[in-house]
Design a protein around this motif. Sequence first.
Motif, PDB file in Angstrom:
ATOM      1  N   LEU A  15       0.826  -1.206   0.000  1.00 53.49           N
ATOM      2  CA  LEU A  15       0.000   0.000   0.000  1.00 53.49           C
ATOM      3  C   LEU A  15       0.864   1.261   0.000  1.00 53.49           C
ATOM      4  O   LEU A  15       0.552   2.245  -0.679  1.00 53.49           O
ATOM      5  CB  LEU A  15      -0.942  -0.001   1.207  1.00 53.49           C
ATOM      6  N   THR A  16       1.953   1.230   0.759  1.00 60.75           N
ATOM      7  CA  THR A  16       2.874   2.368   0.795  1.00 60.75           C
ATOM      8  C   THR A  16       3.476   2.619  -0.575  1.00 60.75           C
ATOM      9  O   THR A  16       3.579   3.760  -1.028  1.00 60.75           O
ATOM     10  CB  THR A  16       3.999   2.122   1.820  1.00 60.75           C
ATOM     11  N   HIS A  17       3.851   1.566  -1.243  1.00 63.26           N
ATOM     12  CA  HIS A  17       4.518   1.711  -2.546  1.00 63.26           C
ATOM     13  C   HIS A  17       3.546   2.087  -3.662  1.00 63.26           C
ATOM     14  O   HIS A  17       3.850   2.949  -4.489  1.00 63.26           O
ATOM     15  CB  HIS A  17       5.242   0.420  -2.899  1.00 63.26           C
ATOM     16  N   PHE A  18       2.384   1.456  -3.691  1.00 64.71           N
ATOM     17  CA  PHE A  18       1.483   1.621  -4.835  1.00 64.71           C
ATOM     18  C   PHE A  18       0.340   2.616  -4.616  1.00 64.71           C
ATOM     19  O   PHE A  18      -0.223   3.110  -5.589  1.00 64.71           O
ATOM     20  CB  PHE A  18       0.879   0.273  -5.241  1.00 64.71           C
ATOM     21  N   VAL A  19      -0.029   2.902  -3.377  1.00 69.32           N
ATOM     22  CA  VAL A  19      -1.190   3.762  -3.140  1.00 69.32           C
ATOM     23  C   VAL A  19      -0.778   5.142  -2.641  1.00 69.32           C
ATOM     24  O   VAL A  19      -1.043   6.148  -3.306  1.00 69.32           O
ATOM     25  CB  VAL A  19      -2.179   3.093  -2.152  1.00 69.32           C
ATOM     26  N   HIS A  20      -0.154   5.175  -1.458  1.00 68.94           N
ATOM     27  CA  HIS A  20       0.220   6.474  -0.886  1.00 68.94           C
ATOM     28  C   HIS A  20       1.303   6.261   0.159  1.00 68.94           C
ATOM     29  O   HIS A  20       1.218   5.321   0.953  1.00 68.94           O
ATOM     30  CB  HIS A  20      -1.004   7.143  -0.245  1.00 68.94           C
ATOM     31  N   PRO A  21       2.296   7.136   0.199  1.00 64.41           N
ATOM     32  CA  PRO A  21       3.394   6.973   1.157  1.00 64.41           C
ATOM     33  C   PRO A  21       2.970   7.004   2.628  1.00 64.41           C
ATOM     34  O   PRO A  21       3.667   6.469   3.480  1.00 64.41           O
ATOM     35  CB  PRO A  21       4.318   8.158   0.856  1.00 64.41           C
ATOM     36  N   ASN A  22       1.838   7.600   2.937  1.00 67.41           N
ATOM     37  CA  ASN A  22       1.394   7.667   4.329  1.00 67.41           C
ATOM     38  C   ASN A  22       1.002   6.300   4.900  1.00 67.41           C
ATOM     39  O   ASN A  22       0.833   6.164   6.109  1.00 67.41           O
ATOM     40  CB  ASN A  22       0.234   8.641   4.482  1.00 67.41           C
ATOM     41  N   TRP A  23       0.843   5.296   4.037  1.00 64.34           N
ATOM     42  CA  TRP A  23       0.563   3.947   4.533  1.00 64.34           C
ATOM     43  C   TRP A  23       1.735   3.393   5.335  1.00 64.34           C
ATOM     44  O   TRP A  23       1.599   2.386   6.016  1.00 64.34           O
ATOM     45  CB  TRP A  23       0.210   3.007   3.385  1.00 64.34           C
ATOM     46  N   VAL A  24       2.889   4.045   5.278  1.00 66.62           N
ATOM     47  CA  VAL A  24       4.036   3.605   6.067  1.00 66.62           C
ATOM     48  C   VAL A  24       3.716   3.681   7.563  1.00 66.62           C
ATOM     49  O   VAL A  24       4.282   2.933   8.366  1.00 66.62           O
ATOM     50  CB  VAL A  24       5.303   4.418   5.712  1.00 66.62           C
ATOM     51  N   PHE A  25       2.776   4.527   7.942  1.00 66.88           N
ATOM     52  CA  PHE A  25       2.382   4.609   9.348  1.00 66.88           C
ATOM     53  C   PHE A  25       1.652   3.340   9.800  1.00 66.88           C
ATOM     54  O   PHE A  25       1.682   2.988  10.980  1.00 66.88           O
ATOM     55  CB  PHE A  25       1.528   5.858   9.603  1.00 66.88           C
ATOM     56  N   PHE A  26       0.999   2.658   8.885  1.00 69.76           N
ATOM     57  CA  PHE A  26       0.392   1.362   9.201  1.00 69.76           C
ATOM     58  C   PHE A  26       1.492   0.338   9.496  1.00 69.76           C
ATOM     59  O   PHE A  26       1.379  -0.453  10.435  1.00 69.76           O
ATOM     60  CB  PHE A  26      -0.497   0.903   8.041  1.00 69.76           C
ATOM     61  N   THR A  27       2.567   0.380   8.717  1.00 71.18           N
ATOM     62  CA  THR A  27       3.714  -0.482   8.970  1.00 71.18           C
ATOM     63  C   THR A  27       4.309  -0.168  10.338  1.00 71.18           C
ATOM     64  O   THR A  27       4.660  -1.075  11.102  1.00 71.18           O
ATOM     65  CB  THR A  27       4.782  -0.295   7.873  1.00 71.18           C
ATOM     66  N   LEU A  28       4.418   1.103  10.653  1.00 71.23           N
ATOM     67  CA  LEU A  28       4.931   1.526  11.952  1.00 71.23           C
ATOM     68  C   LEU A  28       4.037   1.031  13.087  1.00 71.23           C
ATOM     69  O   LEU A  28       4.529   0.565  14.123  1.00 71.23           O
ATOM     70  CB  LEU A  28       5.056   3.053  12.002  1.00 71.23           C
ATOM     71  N   PHE A  29       2.730   1.098  12.912  1.00 75.25           N
ATOM     72  CA  PHE A  29       1.789   0.602  13.915  1.00 75.25           C
ATOM     73  C   PHE A  29       1.995  -0.891  14.171  1.00 75.25           C
ATOM     74  O   PHE A  29       2.003  -1.341  15.321  1.00 75.25           O
ATOM     75  CB  PHE A  29       0.346   0.871  13.464  1.00 75.25           C
ATOM     76  N   ILE A  30       2.171  -1.659  13.116  1.00 80.93           N
ATOM     77  CA  ILE A  30       2.386  -3.102  13.255  1.00 80.93           C
ATOM     78  C   ILE A  30       3.683  -3.359  14.016  1.00 80.93           C
ATOM     79  O   ILE A  30       3.727  -4.196  14.933  1.00 80.93           O
ATOM     80  CB  ILE A  30       2.412  -3.785  11.873  1.00 80.93           C
ATOM     81  N   ALA A  31       4.738  -2.640  13.662  1.00 81.58           N
ATOM     82  CA  ALA A  31       6.022  -2.811  14.332  1.00 81.58           C
ATOM     83  C   ALA A  31       5.934  -2.441  15.811  1.00 81.58           C
ATOM     84  O   ALA A  31       6.475  -3.160  16.674  1.00 81.58           O
ATOM     85  CB  ALA A  31       7.090  -1.978  13.638  1.00 81.58           C
ATOM     86  N   LEU A  32       5.257  -1.355  16.123  1.00 85.76           N
ATOM     87  CA  LEU A  32       5.100  -0.953  17.526  1.00 85.76           C
ATOM     88  C   LEU A  32       4.288  -1.968  18.313  1.00 85.76           C
ATOM     89  O   LEU A  32       4.587  -2.244  19.483  1.00 85.76           O
ATOM     90  CB  LEU A  32       4.463   0.435  17.610  1.00 85.76           C
ATOM     91  N   ASN A  33       3.278  -2.537  17.684  1.00 87.52           N
ATOM     92  CA  ASN A  33       2.483  -3.559  18.349  1.00 87.52           C
ATOM     93  C   ASN A  33       3.329  -4.795  18.638  1.00 87.52           C
ATOM     94  O   ASN A  33       3.218  -5.399  19.708  1.00 87.52           O
ATOM     95  CB  ASN A  33       1.269  -3.922  17.502  1.00 87.52           C
ATOM     96  N   LEU A  34       4.185  -5.188  17.691  1.00 89.09           N
ATOM     97  CA  LEU A  34       5.075  -6.324  17.913  1.00 89.09           C
ATOM     98  C   LEU A  34       6.059  -6.031  19.049  1.00 89.09           C
ATOM     99  O   LEU A  34       6.334  -6.907  19.884  1.00 89.09           O
ATOM    100  CB  LEU A  34       5.830  -6.667  16.629  1.00 89.09           C
ATOM    101  N   LEU A  35       6.572  -4.808  19.104  1.00 89.71           N
ATOM    102  CA  LEU A  35       7.490  -4.441  20.182  1.00 89.71           C
ATOM    103  C   LEU A  35       6.808  -4.455  21.546  1.00 89.71           C
ATOM    104  O   LEU A  35       7.351  -4.992  22.517  1.00 89.71           O
ATOM    105  CB  LEU A  35       8.078  -3.048  19.924  1.00 89.71           C
ATOM    106  N   GLN A  36       5.625  -3.881  21.626  1.00 89.27           N
ATOM    107  CA  GLN A  36       4.946  -3.854  22.920  1.00 89.27           C
ATOM    108  C   GLN A  36       4.573  -5.250  23.372  1.00 89.27           C
ATOM    109  O   GLN A  36       4.634  -5.558  24.553  1.00 89.27           O
ATOM    110  CB  GLN A  36       3.734  -2.916  22.911  1.00 89.27           C
ATOM    111  N   SER A  37       4.218  -6.135  22.444  1.00 85.15           N
ATOM    112  CA  SER A  37       3.867  -7.496  22.842  1.00 85.15           C
ATOM    113  C   SER A  37       5.086  -8.273  23.321  1.00 85.15           C
ATOM    114  O   SER A  37       4.970  -9.172  24.149  1.00 85.15           O
ATOM    115  CB  SER A  37       3.180  -8.239  21.692  1.00 85.15           C
ATOM    116  N   ALA A  38       6.275  -7.917  22.843  1.00 84.54           N
ATOM    117  CA  ALA A  38       7.496  -8.563  23.320  1.00 84.54           C
ATOM    118  C   ALA A  38       7.773  -8.210  24.777  1.00 84.54           C
ATOM    119  O   ALA A  38       8.262  -9.046  25.539  1.00 84.54           O
ATOM    120  CB  ALA A  38       8.675  -8.157  22.445  1.00 84.54           C
TER     121      ALA A  38
END
Length: 62
Positions: A21-44
């Motif tokens: 989505l970040t590559h093909f739709v809009h660069p702001n979708w990178v924040f969704f990637t960031l959300f996933i990464a933060l969720n993985l960190l907090q669960s650790a």
Amino acid sequence: MKINDALRLIAGIMLIISLLLTHFVHPNWVFFTLFIALNLLQSAFTKWCPMITILRKFGLED
């Protein structure tokens, strides 16, 4: 399929989708990637993941 296997599968799929989505739709979708990464960190650190709660309700085994 066990919960840990399903969790890794879902996390991988979500990361791929967010990067596409970040590559093909809009660069702001990178924040969704960031959300996933933060969720993985907090669960650790907290040993709690919202997706595990959902997967247990679907009846997956630990």
